[in-house]
Design an enzyme around this catalytic site. Structure first.
Site, PDB file in Angstrom:
ATOM      1  N   ARG A  92       0.841  -1.204   0.000  1.00 28.98           N
ATOM      2  CA  ARG A  92       0.000   0.000   0.000  1.00 28.98           C
ATOM      3  C   ARG A  92       0.879   1.258   0.000  1.00 28.98           C
ATOM      4  NH1 ARG A  92      -5.819  -0.140  -0.308  1.00 28.98           N
ATOM      5  NH2 ARG A  92      -5.893   1.694   1.044  1.00 28.98           N
ATOM      6  N   THR A  98      -4.803   6.788  -3.138  1.00 28.05           N
ATOM      7  CA  THR A  98      -5.762   6.356  -4.159  1.00 28.05           C
ATOM      8  C   THR A  98      -5.708   7.204  -5.418  1.00 28.05           C
ATOM      9  OG1 THR A  98      -7.213   5.633  -2.378  1.00 28.05           O
ATOM     10  CG2 THR A  98      -8.220   5.899  -4.562  1.00 28.05           C
ATOM     11  N   ARG A 112       1.421   4.822  -8.030  1.00 28.55           N
ATOM     12  CA  ARG A 112       0.260   5.509  -8.614  1.00 28.55           C
ATOM     13  C   ARG A 112       0.651   6.908  -9.106  1.00 28.55           C
ATOM     14  NH1 ARG A 112      -4.149   3.534  -4.131  1.00 28.55           N
ATOM     15  NH2 ARG A 112      -5.165   1.889  -5.373  1.00 28.55           N
ATOM     16  N   HIS A 125      -4.069  -1.861  -7.319  1.00 28.26           N
ATOM     17  CA  HIS A 125      -4.874  -2.181  -6.129  1.00 28.26           C
ATOM     18  C   HIS A 125      -3.980  -2.920  -5.152  1.00 28.26           C
ATOM     19  CE1 HIS A 125      -8.074  -3.742  -3.553  1.00 28.26           C
ATOM     20  NE2 HIS A 125      -7.410  -4.864  -3.585  1.00 28.26           N
TER      21      HIS A 125
END
Ligand SMILES: Nc1nc2c(ncn2[C@H]2C[C@H](O)[C@@H](COP(=O)(O)OP(=O)(O)OP(=O)(O)O)O2)c(=O)[nH]1
Ligand SMILES: Nc1ncnc2c1ncn2[C@@H]1O[C@H](COP(=O)(O)OP(=O)(O)O)[C@@H](O)[C@H]1O
Ligand SMILES: [Mg+2]
Length: 164
Positions: A92, A98, A112, A125
């Site tokens: 993560r 996100t 990301r 994800h």
């Protein structure tokens, strides 16, 4: 020698926009290796709308749910079981927040930030907790014997303890 911390599993997705680009995908696999994640299992798959709605059921009714399911059924994507001590938290942290536009400001070295396109098409994800990881691994890899893996972890930690 300090005792080896127990390994943990997490479920990672390289979403369709990323998987469609073989050069970026190769770079991401290099990031995975560089960050010392062990790839325990992997598959490349194409989802139906039903699959996407089942996996992302927690978001049903949110304004982005339809576009998220449309995105996740737009092409093949990679599903991986990654193994490492603190795999859930480390993956993560590596993929970052996100929303890629915000990641590019607040977390520029995350995946990301580097590869994500938009808030929906954020390319990655990662399971967000131990129970979620268990469920998500079962969702993508029903054939994976999680209990057996956990037994092997217990055995490995006993063996490494006796070597101390
Ligand atoms: N609360 C709320 N936010 C919205 C709504 N529609 C769009 N947004 C947010 C989602 C994104 O964080 C931001 C930009 O929306 P976009 O339509 O560009 O969606 P997104 O960035 O996910 O791009 P994409 O769907 O991949 O084309 O605005 C809405 O109806 N309600
Ligand atoms: N505000 C948003 N606008 C567009 N898409 C979103 C938004 N929030 C979440 N999504 C999409 O839904 C997916 C699941 O959301 P969530 O579980 O909150 O994030 P994460 O994937 O980081 O755990 C996100 O990866 C992203 O593709
Ligand atoms: Mg989530």
């Amino acid at each position: 020698m300090p005792p080896r911390p127990p390994a943990q599993l997490t479920l990672a997705l390289l979403k369709p926009d990323l998987t469609a680009n073989s050069i970026k995908t190769a770079k991401v696999f290099a990031h995975i290796q560089k960050n010392e994640f062990n790839i325990v299992a992997q598959k490349k798959l194409l989802w139906s709308k039903r699959d996407a709605e089942a996996f992302y059921g927690e978001h049903r009714g949110k304004f982005f749910f339809e576009r998220l399911c449309g995105y996740m059924t737009s092409g093949h994507f990679h599903a991986l079981i990654l193994e490492k001590p603190n795999a859930i938290q480390d993956w993560r942290a590596l993929i970052g927040p996100t929303h890629p536009p915000r990641a590019r400001i607040n977390a520029p070295s995350t995946l990301r930030s580097l590869y994500g396109l938009t808030d929906t098409r954020n390319s990655f994800h990662g399971s967000d907790a131990v129970d979620t990881a268990k469920n998500e691994i079962g969702f993508f890899f029903p054939e994976f014997e999680l209990d057996r893996w956990e037994e092997e972890q217990k055995h490995r930690s006993c063996v490494s303890d006796t070597k101390e």
